[in-house]
Design a protein around this motif. Structure first.
Motif, PDB file in Angstrom:
ATOM      1  N   GLN A  39       1.029  -0.540   0.076  1.00 18.08           N
ATOM      2  CA  GLN A  39       0.169  -0.056  -0.089  1.00 18.08           C
ATOM      3  C   GLN A  39       0.484   1.528  -0.037  1.00 18.08           C
ATOM      4  O   GLN A  39       1.229   1.750  -0.856  1.00 18.08           O
ATOM      5  N   ILE A  40       2.140   1.345   0.641  1.00 19.23           N
ATOM      6  CA  ILE A  40       3.026   2.518   0.959  1.00 19.23           C
ATOM      7  C   ILE A  40       3.469   2.662  -0.323  1.00 19.23           C
ATOM      8  O   ILE A  40       2.854   3.565  -1.359  1.00 19.23           O
ATOM      9  N   ASN A  41       4.095   1.312  -1.030  1.00 21.33           N
ATOM     10  CA  ASN A  41       4.690   1.384  -2.552  1.00 21.33           C
ATOM     11  C   ASN A  41       3.328   2.080  -3.448  1.00 21.33           C
ATOM     12  O   ASN A  41       3.908   3.115  -4.485  1.00 21.33           O
ATOM     13  N   ALA A  42       2.414   2.564  -3.662  1.00 24.72           N
ATOM     14  CA  ALA A  42       1.372   2.138  -3.898  1.00 24.72           C
ATOM     15  C   ALA A  42       0.791   4.066  -4.076  1.00 24.72           C
ATOM     16  O   ALA A  42       1.363   4.441  -4.825  1.00 24.72           O
ATOM     17  N   GLU A  43       0.684   4.184  -2.987  1.00 24.75           N
ATOM     18  CA  GLU A  43       0.385   5.333  -2.141  1.00 24.75           C
ATOM     19  C   GLU A  43       1.571   6.936  -2.466  1.00 24.75           C
ATOM     20  O   GLU A  43       1.498   7.710  -1.425  1.00 24.75           O
ATOM     21  N   THR A  44       2.787   6.516  -3.159  1.00 22.11           N
ATOM     22  CA  THR A  44       3.923   7.311  -2.955  1.00 22.11           C
ATOM     23  C   THR A  44       3.544   8.555  -2.978  1.00 22.11           C
ATOM     24  O   THR A  44       4.049   9.429  -1.497  1.00 22.11           O
ATOM     25  N   GLU A  45       2.573   8.594  -3.627  1.00 20.42           N
ATOM     26  CA  GLU A  45       2.687  10.388  -4.152  1.00 20.42           C
ATOM     27  C   GLU A  45       1.798  10.977  -3.065  1.00 20.42           C
ATOM     28  O   GLU A  45       1.317  12.285  -3.208  1.00 20.42           O
ATOM     29  N   HIS A  46       0.560  10.032  -2.195  1.00 15.98           N
ATOM     30  CA  HIS A  46       0.117  10.691  -1.359  1.00 15.98           C
ATOM     31  C   HIS A  46       0.715  10.832   0.709  1.00 15.98           C
ATOM     32  O   HIS A  46      -0.799  11.308   0.914  1.00 15.98           O
ATOM     33  N   ILE A  47       1.875  10.416   0.121  1.00 16.83           N
ATOM     34  CA  ILE A  47       2.524  10.095   1.528  1.00 16.83           C
ATOM     35  C   ILE A  47       3.433  10.837   1.935  1.00 16.83           C
ATOM     36  O   ILE A  47       4.648  11.245   1.196  1.00 16.83           O
ATOM     37  N   PRO A  48       3.931  12.217   3.267  1.00 19.69           N
ATOM     38  CA  PRO A  48       4.749  13.317   3.060  1.00 19.69           C
ATOM     39  C   PRO A  48       5.930  12.945   3.045  1.00 19.69           C
ATOM     40  O   PRO A  48       5.615  11.300   4.087  1.00 19.69           O
ATOM     41  N   PRO A  49       6.819  13.207   2.413  1.00 18.87           N
ATOM     42  CA  PRO A  49       7.873  13.749   1.416  1.00 18.87           C
ATOM     43  C   PRO A  49       8.544  12.330   3.284  1.00 18.87           C
ATOM     44  O   PRO A  49       9.894  11.467   3.816  1.00 18.87           O
ATOM     45  N   ALA A  50       8.936  13.471   4.557  1.00 15.59           N
ATOM     46  CA  ALA A  50       9.645  12.789   5.509  1.00 15.59           C
ATOM     47  C   ALA A  50       8.860  11.989   5.862  1.00 15.59           C
ATOM     48  O   ALA A  50       9.832  10.848   6.694  1.00 15.59           O
TER      49      ALA A  50
END
Lengths: 207, 207
Positions: free
Chosen positions: A116-127
């Motif tokens: 899920q994280i790998n898919a949501e990369t664009e929507h998770i704060p870079p920090a």
DNA sequence: ACCCGATTACATCGTCCGTTGCATTTCATG
DNA sequence: CATGAAATGCAACGGACGATGTAATCGGGT
């Protein structure tokens, strides 16, 4: 009587995190509703907001918690198998098998969460993304790299870049897992995959 | 006059698929709204429903289309680099570089879409999932395996399981990509990664 | 010029979701 | 037993979204 509900603060938070992990892992951030999470955790919707400001904060907390847990176990697996090496090949195979055992353990949902994280990369704060990389896969990678460097120093292997070698070993051990996860249930296939991967790694970094 | 809008059926469908690919890839199935897709495609919301029954059907169509396109190009890359081998190592490195070039080409969104698929596994009909596996990564894998078998038959390598070897090569070539995708922009890092991966593969399967 | 299918804008329906407020209940603590 | 913090049930809001209906519009083929 032992497990009477302490109306107080204690383990509700943990129950929420566990339930959220299960649903985020299966359904992803958007699809997983707070009502469903509350139900899974055996908790009121409103209670979630007593512990977390909003859905995003809950998500990040779940990521950190689960990442910490899994990284601890995997690092432990690495140390247990590579602290003293007797026969490198069998030790690496054992490490691989123990590694893959984690994927089907009770920590299995974590790896669905990673997808899920790998898919949501664009929507998770870079920090938050960097923090996860560093305390999760990064930490495991560093630990494995350190062990490989020891082994190389003893003359068993030739490794110029231990970090890269660690990445190679991780991939080779779980190679087919990325293509077909159902295979993790067939014990023979798993050992075949691990043996083949370790063999390639060993001869790839031989002498 | 050349590009007058033919009110008829022609390329609207393709525009929808392209727009849907872009948004599904970035936002995922649930987050990508049909209104946003319609806007991206320069098309009315209602028109989408003239070509597809519902969102799920559009999603599956996008997967099939994009998978077909990318598999075609990658298979072509494999054939172009491994049909006649002069120096195995440099040919494999060139293959790897060409492979990774695809990841940053205009087909880049497809690989974001793949991450979405991997995350949404539980919510995609198994039939569609198997179809994708077979026409996409499966096909590429088989093609690469066939080439590796040829090479092994000529005595350059020792490969008992070409399919597994193909998987190993694919992983070793793009190893660091899974950990840090930003690295794809640094040409030196890419060649270093590919060279190291090919080296391990080559000596791992050396005769 | 006419026709017909494709496209469009617009409006609507039903549903689900994140979030908050509030009154009530629960329970460990003192 | 009284207190207070935590948890709960309930209701509600505002918004977004999938999906459908409808009437108007567009443009090419006859």
């Amino acid at each position: 009587m032992e497990k009477k509900k302490p109306a107080g603060q204690p383990d509700k938070r943990q129950a929420i995190i566990n339930g959220a992990l299960a649903l985020f892992a299966r359904d992803g951030y958007t699809r997983a509703s707070l009502d469903a999470i509350a139900a899974e955790a055996g908790v009121s919707n409103r209670t979630i907001y007593n512990h977390f400001n909003d859905k995003a904060e809950l998500f990040q907390t779940v990521i950190q918690e689960s990442t910490q847990r899994v990284a601890d176990t995997v690092v432990d697996v690495i140390d247990r198998h590579l602290s003293k090496v007797v026969d490198l090949e069998t030790d690496l195979v054992d490490l691989g098998l123990a590694w893959l055992a984690v994927l089907t353990s009770d920590l299995a949902p974590h790896f669905a969460l990673i997808r899920q994280i790998n898919a949501e990369t664009e929507h998770i704060p870079p920090a938050a993304l960097r923090l996860w990389q560093d305390t999760g896969p990064g930490r495991v990678r560093r630990e494995l790299a350190a062990r490989l460097r020891q082994i190389a120093d003893r003359g068993h292997l030739t490794i110029d870049d231990p970090t890269r070698a660690a990445g190679h070993l991780m991939l080779l051990i779980s190679a087919d897992n990325l293509a077909d996860r159902a295979m993790l249930n067939d014990k023979d296939e798993v050992t075949a995959m691990v043996s083949a991967g370790v063999h390639v790694f060993l001869y790839g970094y031989k002498r």
